[in-house]
Design a protein around this motif. Structure first.
Motif, short mmCIF file in Angstrom:
data_model
loop_
_atom_site.label_atom_id
_atom_site.label_comp_id
_atom_site.label_asym_id
_atom_site.label_seq_id
_atom_site.Cartn_x
_atom_site.Cartn_y
_atom_site.Cartn_z
N GLN A 25 69.22 -50.79 66.60
CA GLN A 25 69.89 -51.77 67.48
C GLN A 25 70.16 -53.10 66.76
O GLN A 25 71.09 -53.82 67.12
N LEU A 26 69.36 -53.40 65.74
CA LEU A 26 69.60 -54.60 64.94
C LEU A 26 70.71 -54.40 63.92
O LEU A 26 71.08 -55.34 63.21
N GLY A 27 71.22 -53.16 63.83
CA GLY A 27 72.33 -52.89 62.93
C GLY A 27 71.97 -52.09 61.69
O GLY A 27 72.84 -51.82 60.84
N HIS A 28 70.71 -51.68 61.56
CA HIS A 28 70.29 -50.91 60.39
C HIS A 28 70.64 -49.42 60.58
O HIS A 28 70.35 -48.84 61.63
N THR A 29 71.25 -48.85 59.58
CA THR A 29 71.56 -47.41 59.59
C THR A 29 70.91 -46.68 58.42
O THR A 29 70.91 -45.45 58.38
N ARG A 30 70.37 -47.44 57.47
CA ARG A 30 69.66 -46.82 56.33
C ARG A 30 68.21 -47.30 56.41
O ARG A 30 67.86 -48.40 55.97
N ILE A 31 67.39 -46.45 57.02
CA ILE A 31 66.00 -46.83 57.34
C ILE A 31 65.04 -45.91 56.62
O ILE A 31 65.13 -44.68 56.74
N ALA A 32 64.11 -46.48 55.86
CA ALA A 32 63.09 -45.69 55.17
C ALA A 32 61.84 -45.59 56.05
O ALA A 32 61.54 -46.48 56.85
N TYR A 33 61.13 -44.48 55.89
CA TYR A 33 59.88 -44.24 56.62
C TYR A 33 58.77 -44.04 55.59
O TYR A 33 58.89 -43.21 54.69
#
Length: 337
Positions: free
Chosen positions: A180-188
Motif C-alpha cells: 500500500q505504500l507503493g513497494h512492489t519489490r519486497i524481500a522476506y
C-alpha cells in the motif's frame, strides 16, 4: 508453638479440608472463602508445608518449560523474556514452580523431557515452539501427558491445546502494508520453515504478493548474526531491480539487517524500508524506530500457562485453542514510495 491447618480451620470456622483446598487454590472454593481463610492464615502466621502437600497430592507443583534454542539467544531475543514473564505471572499466582530446558541439541532435550515425565518431576509442560517431526511433541502425545504449546502444532491439532497468533495473516498484513505504500519489490528474511512460525509467516508473505499480482519473490532464510546479515544485504543489493522493502520475522533479524544496511551506507527508509515482528522497546529505540507487528508476547505466554493449569485442574475439559490478535505499529522505518 507450630500453627496447624486445624488451628486455621477453627478460627476461620471452616473444615480443615476447606483450608487445604484454599492452599491448593481449588476452583470450587468461593473467592469469599479463600479471602477469609487466607486472612486467618496471615493473622496466625501459618505457612503451608509445600513438601508435605506435594507428597499427599502426588503433585510436583512444577511445570516444565521447553525451548529448542540456546540460552544466549533466549536472553537476546526480546520475545522470550516477555513470553516467559507472562507464563511466570500466571504460574506464580497458581503456586507452581518452573523448570526450564533450553538448548540446541535435540537428543539432549528429548532425554531431559523423558526423564522429567518418567521421574514425575513436573505436572505438565509448555512447549515454546512448534516444530515439524518433533520427537518431544510425539513423546508427550504418546504418553498422554498434559502439555500446551505456544505456537500452532504441525499435527494432532485436535488433540493439543495451543496459543498463537494467526501468523499467516500477520505476515500477509505486514506485506500488504508495504504494498500500500507503493513497494512492489519486497524481500522476506525469516528462519527455518521446519518451525511452524517461520513456515506460516513465509506463507503469509507469499499470499500478499499473489493477491497483489506481484510475481517476484525474494526469500532469505538465515540464522541471526552480523555476518549472515551482511551476506543477505549484499545479495539483496545485487539484485536487479533490487528490493525496496524488507519484511523480517523478528526484531533480532531486523536489528542485524539495520546494522548491515548502515555499513553499506544505505538509509532507512529513504533507500529501503524495514519491518519486524514483536514490538518491544528495541523497536522503539532503534534508529530509525521500527515499524513492527505487535504479537503481544506477554499475553501469549500468560494464556499458554493458563490453558495448561486449566487442563491440570480439569483433565476431561474440551481442548481449546486461542489466537491472540496481532496489530501493526507504524514508525519511521517505512514511508510512501
Amino acid at each position: 508453638m507450630t500453627v496447624t491447618i486445624k488451628d486455621v480451620a477453627k478460627k476461620a470456622k471452616v473444615a480443615p479440608s476447606t483450608v487445604s483446598r484454599v492452599i491448593a487454590d481449588h476452583p470450587k472454593i468461593t473467592q469469599e472463602t479463600k479471602e477469609k481463610v487466607r486472612k486467618v492464615m496471615q493473622e496466625l502466621g501459618y505457612h503451608p508445608n509445600l513438601l508435605a502437600r506435594k507428597l499427599v497430592t502426588q503433585s510436583s507443583q512444577t511445570i516444565g518449560v521447553i525451548r529448542k534454542m540456546s540460552s544466549k539467544y533466549l536472553l537476546s531475543d526480546p520475545f522470550f523474556p516477555e513470553a516467559l514473564q507472562g507464563i511466570n505471572d500466571l504460574l506464580r499466582a497458581k503456586k507452581y514452580s518452573i523448570l526450564t530446558v533450553n538448548g540446541e541439541a535435540e537428543d539432549e532435550i528429548y532425554q531431559e523431557v523423558v526423564n522429567m515425565v518418567q521421574g514425575k518431576s513436573v505436572d505438565g509442560m509448555i512447549l515454546l515452539y512448534s516444530q515439524y517431526q518433533d520427537p518431544v511433541f510425539d513423546f508427550l502425545v504418546e504418553q498422554d501427558f498434559p502439555f500446551t504449546m505456544l505456537g500452532k502444532p504441525t499435527e494432532h491439532s485436535n488433540k493439543v491445546m495451543y496459543v498463537d497468533n494467526d501468523n499467516v495473516k500477520a505476515a500477509c498484513d505486514m506485506t500488504e502494508y508495504l504494498i500500500q505504500l507503493g513497494h512492489t519489490r519486497i524481500a522476506y528474511i525469516g528462519g527455518d520453515p521446519k518451525f511452524e512460525v517461520h513456515k506460516d509467516r513465509e506463507q503469509g508473505y507469499r499470499q500478499a504478493l499473489i493477491q497483489a499480482n506481484i510475481q517476484t519473490e525474494h526469500i532469505f532464510r538465515q540464522e541471526v548474526s552480523k555476518e549472515n546479515a551482511r551476506n543477505v544485504v549484499q545479495q539483496i543489493m545485487a539484485q536487479q531491480p533490487r528490493p525496496t522493502a524488507i519484511v523480517t520475522t523478528d526484531e533480532l533479524r531486523a536489528m542485524s539487517i539495520l546494522s548491515a544496511l548502515y555499513e553499506q551506507k544505505l538509509r532507512v527508509p529513504d533507500d529501503i524500508a524495514v519491518t519486524a515482528f514483536t514490538n518491544s522497546m528495541l523497536s522503539e529505540l532503534s534508529s530509525p524506530p521500527l515499524t513492527t507487528m505487535d504479537i503481544h508476547p506477554f499475553q501469549l505466554g500468560y494464556e499458554t500457562a493458563k490453558s495448561l493449569v486449566d487442563l491440570l485442574e480439569n483433565p476431561k475439559m474440551m481442548k481449546r485453542n486461542i489466537l491472540v490478535p496481532a496489530t501493526i505499529v507504524t514508525r519511521e522505518s517505512c514511508k510512501k514510495m
